[in-house]
Scaffold this active site. Structure first.
Site, PDB file in Angstrom:
ATOM      1  N   CYS A 290      43.261  65.265  21.084  1.00  0.00           N
ATOM      2  CA  CYS A 290      42.624  64.668  19.913  1.00  0.00           C
ATOM      3  C   CYS A 290      41.667  65.697  19.302  1.00  0.00           C
ATOM      4  O   CYS A 290      41.428  66.746  19.896  1.00  0.00           O
ATOM      5  CB  CYS A 290      41.870  63.403  20.318  1.00  0.00           C
ATOM      6  SG  CYS A 290      40.324  63.726  21.200  1.00  0.00           S
TER       7      CYS A 290
ATOM      8  N   HIS B 122      37.333  61.693  27.800  1.00  0.00           N
ATOM      9  CA  HIS B 122      38.777  61.910  27.691  1.00  0.00           C
ATOM     10  C   HIS B 122      39.208  62.823  28.829  1.00  0.00           C
ATOM     11  O   HIS B 122      38.394  63.545  29.417  1.00  0.00           O
ATOM     12  CB  HIS B 122      39.120  62.560  26.352  1.00  0.00           C
ATOM     13  CG  HIS B 122      38.958  61.655  25.183  1.00  0.00           C
ATOM     14  ND1 HIS B 122      39.597  61.873  23.982  1.00  0.00           N
ATOM     15  CD2 HIS B 122      38.226  60.518  25.007  1.00  0.00           C
ATOM     16  CE1 HIS B 122      39.278  60.926  23.123  1.00  0.00           C
ATOM     17  NE2 HIS B 122      38.442  60.100  23.720  1.00  0.00           N
TER      18      HIS B 122
ATOM     19  N   GLU C 194      40.907  65.629  28.915  1.00  0.00           N
ATOM     20  CA  GLU C 194      40.684  67.061  28.708  1.00  0.00           C
ATOM     21  C   GLU C 194      39.212  67.442  28.837  1.00  0.00           C
ATOM     22  O   GLU C 194      38.876  68.416  29.505  1.00  0.00           O
ATOM     23  CB  GLU C 194      41.195  67.496  27.311  1.00  0.00           C
ATOM     24  CG  GLU C 194      42.675  67.306  27.106  1.00  0.00           C
ATOM     25  CD  GLU C 194      43.052  65.963  26.497  1.00  0.00           C
ATOM     26  OE1 GLU C 194      44.107  65.886  25.856  1.00  0.00           O
ATOM     27  OE2 GLU C 194      42.282  64.976  26.658  1.00  0.00           O
TER      28      GLU C 194
ATOM     29  N   CYS D 299      38.816  66.706  21.785  1.00  0.00           N
ATOM     30  CA  CYS D 299      39.299  67.513  22.913  1.00  0.00           C
ATOM     31  C   CYS D 299      39.739  68.895  22.456  1.00  0.00           C
ATOM     32  O   CYS D 299      39.478  69.891  23.144  1.00  0.00           O
ATOM     33  CB  CYS D 299      40.436  66.791  23.624  1.00  0.00           C
ATOM     34  SG  CYS D 299      39.881  65.287  24.468  1.00  0.00           S
TER      35      CYS D 299
END
Length: 160
Positions: free
Chosen positions: A87, A57, A59, A90
């Protein structure tokens, strides 16, 4: 430049990363940057499908880059700007990295509306293990606990 203008400048970079990611067919519409002392030290977009890595992801990827660049696992003194509310994975990584602040643009509801719905994860975390959809089985604790004892007694132990 005022504080809000500075934050907007950094958020625009994260948003641009998200947009470019989609336009170039690299991955999902997510971008993140990490700033320290007013300077961008890491930036990334979502690379899950490109790298075939569900943890890639924006992040998490930006955190990895920042840690490598700063040669540390502790990002105190840094701020993350992300094009979408993090999310659960993250968010956990942000806490583990000890980032000082999080600025986000789109909400988790906005993400859910286009197919990135993490509500089931939030719901699962709140359940006892036996009620989760993914079966959890604890085995061999008596053997595994030794590594914790070794860590607890180690002179090399670094708190994090």
């Amino acid at each position: 430049m005022s504080g809000i203008e500075q934050h907007q400048k950094f958020m625009r970079i994260a948003i641009r990363l998200a947009e470019q990611n989609v336009k170039k067919a690299i991955g999902g519409p997510f971008g993140a940057i990490i700033v320290k002392d007013g300077k961008v030290i890491a930036k990334s977009s979502n690379k899950v499908t490109l790298k075939k890595d569900p943890t890639a992801h924006a992040e998490v990827s930006a955190i990895r880059i920042a840690c490598k660049k700063l040669d540390t696992f502790d990002l105190q003194g840094c701020v993350i700007y992300t094009s979408c509310e993090p999310c659960p994975m993250c968010l956990s990584a942000i806490y583990w990295a000890h980032l000082d602040e999080v600025y986000y643009a789109n909400t988790k509801e906005d993400a859910a509306n286009i197919g990135f719905d993490d509500q089931f994860i939030y719901d699962e975390i709140a359940l006892p293990y036996k009620k989760r959809k993914l079966p959890f089985h604890q085995i061999m604790r008596k053997e595994a606990i030794n590594s914790f004892k070794l860590w607890d007694e180690s002179v090399m132990k670094i708190e994090y």
